[in-house]
Enzyme design. Sequence first.
Site, PDB file in Angstrom:
ATOM      1  N   GLU A 115      12.846   1.788 -12.893  1.00 53.01           N
ATOM      2  CA  GLU A 115      11.379   1.717 -12.945  1.00 53.01           C
ATOM      3  C   GLU A 115      10.844   2.992 -13.552  1.00 53.01           C
ATOM      4  O   GLU A 115      11.507   4.034 -13.491  1.00 53.01           O
ATOM      5  CB  GLU A 115      10.821   1.575 -11.521  1.00 53.01           C
ATOM      6  CG  GLU A 115      10.382   0.179 -11.190  1.00 53.01           C
ATOM      7  CD  GLU A 115       9.889   0.045  -9.762  1.00 53.01           C
ATOM      8  OE1 GLU A 115       9.408   1.040  -9.192  1.00 53.01           O
ATOM      9  OE2 GLU A 115       9.995  -1.065  -9.233  1.00 53.01           O
ATOM     10  N   HIS A 231      -3.346   0.573  -8.785  1.00 54.57           N
ATOM     11  CA  HIS A 231      -2.334  -0.057  -9.638  1.00 54.57           C
ATOM     12  C   HIS A 231      -3.023  -0.518 -10.910  1.00 54.57           C
ATOM     13  O   HIS A 231      -4.085  -1.135 -10.845  1.00 54.57           O
ATOM     14  CB  HIS A 231      -1.687  -1.246  -8.924  1.00 54.57           C
ATOM     15  CG  HIS A 231      -0.387  -1.615  -9.548  1.00 54.57           C
ATOM     16  ND1 HIS A 231      -0.307  -2.242 -10.765  1.00 54.57           N
ATOM     17  CD2 HIS A 231       0.882  -1.398  -9.148  1.00 54.57           C
ATOM     18  CE1 HIS A 231       0.966  -2.399 -11.069  1.00 54.57           C
ATOM     19  NE2 HIS A 231       1.711  -1.907 -10.107  1.00 54.57           N
ATOM     20  N   ARG A 277       1.262   5.656 -13.523  1.00 54.68           N
ATOM     21  CA  ARG A 277       0.256   4.691 -13.083  1.00 54.68           C
ATOM     22  C   ARG A 277      -1.181   5.177 -13.243  1.00 54.68           C
ATOM     23  O   ARG A 277      -2.042   4.440 -13.700  1.00 54.68           O
ATOM     24  CB  ARG A 277       0.438   4.417 -11.590  1.00 54.68           C
ATOM     25  CG  ARG A 277       1.393   3.340 -11.325  1.00 54.68           C
ATOM     26  CD  ARG A 277       1.470   3.045  -9.854  1.00 54.68           C
ATOM     27  NE  ARG A 277       2.569   2.084  -9.713  1.00 54.68           N
ATOM     28  CZ  ARG A 277       3.052   1.654  -8.585  1.00 54.68           C
ATOM     29  NH1 ARG A 277       2.561   2.103  -7.454  1.00 54.68           N
ATOM     30  NH2 ARG A 277       4.031   0.791  -8.539  1.00 54.68           N
ATOM     31  N   HIS A 340      -4.370   0.194  -4.492  1.00 55.17           N
ATOM     32  CA  HIS A 340      -3.033  -0.323  -4.184  1.00 55.17           C
ATOM     33  C   HIS A 340      -2.387   0.354  -2.988  1.00 55.17           C
ATOM     34  O   HIS A 340      -1.783  -0.295  -2.143  1.00 55.17           O
ATOM     35  CB  HIS A 340      -2.171  -0.115  -5.437  1.00 55.17           C
ATOM     36  CG  HIS A 340      -0.814  -0.710  -5.351  1.00 55.17           C
ATOM     37  ND1 HIS A 340      -0.609  -2.021  -5.015  1.00 55.17           N
ATOM     38  CD2 HIS A 340       0.417  -0.174  -5.568  1.00 55.17           C
ATOM     39  CE1 HIS A 340       0.694  -2.270  -5.016  1.00 55.17           C
ATOM     40  NE2 HIS A 340       1.336  -1.165  -5.345  1.00 55.17           N
ATOM     41  N   ARG A 375       2.206   8.515  -5.288  1.00 57.55           N
ATOM     42  CA  ARG A 375       3.463   7.950  -4.795  1.00 57.55           C
ATOM     43  C   ARG A 375       4.355   7.499  -5.941  1.00 57.55           C
ATOM     44  O   ARG A 375       3.896   6.877  -6.894  1.00 57.55           O
ATOM     45  CB  ARG A 375       3.138   6.744  -3.920  1.00 57.55           C
ATOM     46  CG  ARG A 375       4.319   5.952  -3.454  1.00 57.55           C
ATOM     47  CD  ARG A 375       3.855   4.706  -2.742  1.00 57.55           C
ATOM     48  NE  ARG A 375       3.257   3.763  -3.656  1.00 57.55           N
ATOM     49  CZ  ARG A 375       3.724   2.535  -3.890  1.00 57.55           C
ATOM     50  NH1 ARG A 375       4.795   2.112  -3.269  1.00 57.55           N
ATOM     51  NH2 ARG A 375       3.119   1.717  -4.727  1.00 57.55           N
TER      52      ARG A 375
HETATM   53  C1  LIG Z   1       1.025  -6.207  -3.685  1.00 62.72           C
HETATM   54  C2  LIG Z   1       1.830  -5.029  -3.204  1.00 62.72           C
HETATM   55  C3  LIG Z   1       3.042  -4.722  -3.800  1.00 62.72           C
HETATM   56  C4  LIG Z   1       3.790  -3.632  -3.353  1.00 62.72           C
HETATM   57  N1  LIG Z   1       5.016  -3.386  -3.922  1.00 62.72           N
HETATM   58  C5  LIG Z   1       5.795  -2.403  -3.409  1.00 62.72           C
HETATM   59  C6  LIG Z   1       7.130  -2.214  -3.869  1.00 62.72           C
HETATM   60  O1  LIG Z   1       7.605  -2.933  -4.722  1.00 62.72           O
HETATM   61  N2  LIG Z   1       7.863  -1.220  -3.309  1.00 62.72           N
HETATM   62  C7  LIG Z   1       7.382  -0.398  -2.341  1.00 62.72           C
HETATM   63  O2  LIG Z   1       8.094   0.496  -1.870  1.00 62.72           O
HETATM   64  N3  LIG Z   1       6.112  -0.569  -1.887  1.00 62.72           N
HETATM   65  C8  LIG Z   1       5.329  -1.547  -2.377  1.00 62.72           C
HETATM   66  N4  LIG Z   1       4.059  -1.723  -1.898  1.00 62.72           N
HETATM   67  C9  LIG Z   1       3.595  -0.852  -0.800  1.00 62.72           C
HETATM   68  C10 LIG Z   1       4.283  -1.263   0.499  1.00 62.72           C
HETATM   69  O3  LIG Z   1       4.383  -2.665   0.540  1.00 62.72           O
HETATM   70  C11 LIG Z   1       3.494  -0.794   1.718  1.00 62.72           C
HETATM   71  O4  LIG Z   1       3.134   0.539   1.584  1.00 62.72           O
HETATM   72  C12 LIG Z   1       4.343  -0.935   2.973  1.00 62.72           C
HETATM   73  O5  LIG Z   1       4.871  -2.239   3.064  1.00 62.72           O
HETATM   74  C13 LIG Z   1       3.488  -0.628   4.201  1.00 62.72           C
HETATM   75  O6  LIG Z   1       4.208  -0.983   5.340  1.00 62.72           O
HETATM   76  P1  LIG Z   1       3.586  -0.695   6.760  1.00 62.72           P
HETATM   77  O7  LIG Z   1       4.608  -1.154   7.748  1.00 62.72           O
HETATM   78  O8  LIG Z   1       3.122   0.692   6.835  1.00 62.72           O
HETATM   79  O9  LIG Z   1       2.271  -1.622   6.820  1.00 62.72           O
HETATM   80  P2  LIG Z   1       2.063  -3.177   6.578  1.00 62.72           P
HETATM   81  O10 LIG Z   1       3.277  -3.823   6.050  1.00 62.72           O
HETATM   82  O11 LIG Z   1       0.815  -3.349   5.813  1.00 62.72           O
HETATM   83  O12 LIG Z   1       1.821  -3.735   8.053  1.00 62.72           O
HETATM   84  C14 LIG Z   1       0.647  -3.453   8.749  1.00 62.72           C
HETATM   85  C15 LIG Z   1       0.649  -4.204  10.065  1.00 62.72           C
HETATM   86  O13 LIG Z   1      -0.373  -3.693  10.905  1.00 62.72           O
HETATM   87  C16 LIG Z   1      -1.068  -4.754  11.514  1.00 62.72           C
HETATM   88  N5  LIG Z   1      -2.401  -4.267  11.866  1.00 62.72           N
HETATM   89  C17 LIG Z   1      -3.290  -3.604  11.091  1.00 62.72           C
HETATM   90  N6  LIG Z   1      -4.400  -3.309  11.800  1.00 62.72           N
HETATM   91  C18 LIG Z   1      -4.210  -3.811  13.046  1.00 62.72           C
HETATM   92  C19 LIG Z   1      -5.009  -3.851  14.225  1.00 62.72           C
HETATM   93  N7  LIG Z   1      -6.233  -3.323  14.268  1.00 62.72           N
HETATM   94  N8  LIG Z   1      -4.509  -4.460  15.325  1.00 62.72           N
HETATM   95  C20 LIG Z   1      -3.274  -5.032  15.305  1.00 62.72           C
HETATM   96  N9  LIG Z   1      -2.474  -5.017  14.202  1.00 62.72           N
HETATM   97  C21 LIG Z   1      -2.941  -4.413  13.097  1.00 62.72           C
HETATM   98  C22 LIG Z   1      -1.054  -5.852  10.478  1.00 62.72           C
HETATM   99  O14 LIG Z   1      -1.327  -7.085  11.084  1.00 62.72           O
HETATM  100  C23 LIG Z   1       0.380  -5.694   9.944  1.00 62.72           C
HETATM  101  O15 LIG Z   1       1.266  -6.385  10.792  1.00 62.72           O
HETATM  102  C24 LIG Z   1       3.296  -2.809  -2.324  1.00 62.72           C
HETATM  103  C25 LIG Z   1       2.071  -3.112  -1.731  1.00 62.72           C
HETATM  104  C26 LIG Z   1       1.339  -4.213  -2.153  1.00 62.72           C
HETATM  105  C27 LIG Z   1       0.034  -4.527  -1.495  1.00 62.72           C
END
Ligand SMILES: Cc1cc2nc3c(=O)[nH]c(=O)nc-3n(C[C@H](O)[C@H](O)[C@H](O)COP(=O)(O)OP(=O)(O)OC[C@H]3O[C@@H](n4cnc5c(N)ncnc54)[C@H](O)[C@@H]3O)c2cc1C
Length: 523
Positions: A115, A231, A277, A340, A375
């Site tokens: 990438e 993004h 980006r 993003h 990032r």
């Molecule tokens: C379209 C897209 C593509 C991406 N592609 C990549 C990639 O290819 N590679 C990479 O490394 N990263 C990528 N990212 C970034 C990456 O996906 C995220 O940064 C990462 O998955 C975040 O994980 P997390 O566990 O911190 O939060 P999340 O996976 O967002 O989980 C958040 C959780 O918190 C819960 N929650 C939130 N608020 C509350 C509340 N008030 N009460 C109860 N529950 C709550 C939600 O329900 C959810 O379960 C991408 C992001 C997006 C949007």
Amino acid sequence: MKGLPAETDFVVIGAGVAGLRAAIELAEAGRVLVLAKKEVTNSNTQYAQGGIAAALSDEDEVSLHLQDTLNAGDGLCNSEAVKVLVEEGPGRIEELIAWGTHFDRNGTKLVFGREGAHSRSRILHAQGDSTGREILRALYAKAQSLKTISVVEFEFSTSLITEGERVTGISLISEKGIGEEVGCSAVLLATGGMGQLYRNTTNPDVATGDGVAMAFRAGAEVSDMEFIQFHPTALYLKKAPRFLLSEALRGEGAYLRNIELNRFMAKYHPLGELAPRDVVARAIVHEMEVSRAKDPFVYLDLTHLDAAKVQKRFPRIYATCMQHNIDITEDLIPIRPAAHYAMGGVRTDLHGKASLAGLYAAGEAAATGVHGANRLASNSLLEGLVYGARAGNAMRSELRQARPRAGGPKKAASQNGPVDAGIEELIGQIQDLMWNDVGIVRTWAGMQKSIQTLQELTPRVAHPHTRRAHEAANLHCAGLLVARSALARQESRGAHYRTDYPDHDDKKFLRHSVVKSESMRFV
Ligand SMILES: Cc1cc2nc3c(=O)[nH]c(=O)nc-3n(C[C@H](O)[C@H](O)[C@H](O)COP(=O)(O)OP(=O)(O)OC[C@H]3O[C@@H](n4cnc5c(N)ncnc54)[C@H](O)[C@@H]3O)c2cc1C
């Protein structure tokens, strides 16, 4: 599960990669309650297409992954945090594979993709462009196999309960719309990002910055809030969500064209479409501005690439665009940049510990300093794994440090609805304000105006009663934090670009912004 317990050992708010990985780490130490505000499959993790980075291939080295991450962070990465990420990353991925994650392989060998800004091929994919979904599936299955973990959907956490400087539980609105409290020894905020702050975003509707807002209101420090990654390429169709069109498309040779169908990236950067980006996003903004179109966009063009290869490599993107009658092998794809990823969040140490006792944060909601001012692509799933596990490990020591505060049902209320048109309008107003004035290109006047307008809106978010009203209050809080931090950083760096200070100022600002209540400092 029948109702929520009045008290438990650990509460993990969030069931994405960070929350689930932390819960697995905590399972041996006590009872773990994991909350998701909607379905487990509604998270940023689920939507991650591009992949997960780690120095696992024979041609790669941990030191190279470290250097690439530091380069992307534009001088502001916490190098200790990056060292932890790249050194522990490979082991965490091997563990994921042992738990049943299927990454793409050629025969028995893992396939490593390349990438932009990665000096080696080190990106693992699953089913081409469904990496996050596969990781989430495997982590969820593992968590469900552990008896001490309960993962509960549709429970909306509204605030942290504190006693003195210690977090002792949470308040929430249950699936039934009842206000409840749960006491515990420690809370992990793994609530993901805040993309919903912006009119155009790749993030799903749950990404409203709840964790950051809850922590801030409880008196915790937040850091690096000015750094929002945009993004460059999200699908732009009026009535469709801003579906992400992965960087990997440009990696495979896709072109960007303005509305006159001219390629333009060579004017902005020697790497053309493969420029970083933030450079690509600003170039697109400029092309949209000069087009003077009322509803501006540019195109992503894959029509010169091998159609069969495109379909095979990007099955999910192909299928999603087809749903909107765009055949990406034959048609130009209308795109715009979109918010993003949040580099900032709840300030933590290298073990996920926040500035309040009993409070931890991991994943996108946290600011370990690992991403600096920008990032490196594919590092955030890895961050969720590595720092989720670390936070879980550290939280074990909190067990019964304080007697969990007994909670339970508080009062019946109609807190799940009805939908309030006034709240939707307010959220729309915040999203437009942030998009126009604290977005990809920032001006002094725009940031000032946004802070003033948000302050004027404070009374409208003061007493939330429904879930959506809480989200509005959280977006309002996060928006102010982003705008205040952006205004205070009088330079441009990484994803933060302002017209009045277009250059770096290392002397004053090679530091992290830290906000606590009304105070702001750079450390
Ligand atoms: C379209 C897209 C593509 C991406 N592609 C990549 C990639 O290819 N590679 C990479 O490394 N990263 C990528 N990212 C970034 C990456 O996906 C995220 O940064 C990462 O998955 C975040 O994980 P997390 O566990 O911190 O939060 P999340 O996976 O967002 O989980 C958040 C959780 O918190 C819960 N929650 C939130 N608020 C509350 C509340 N008030 N009460 C109860 N529950 C709550 C939600 O329900 C959810 O379960 C991408 C992001 C997006 C949007």
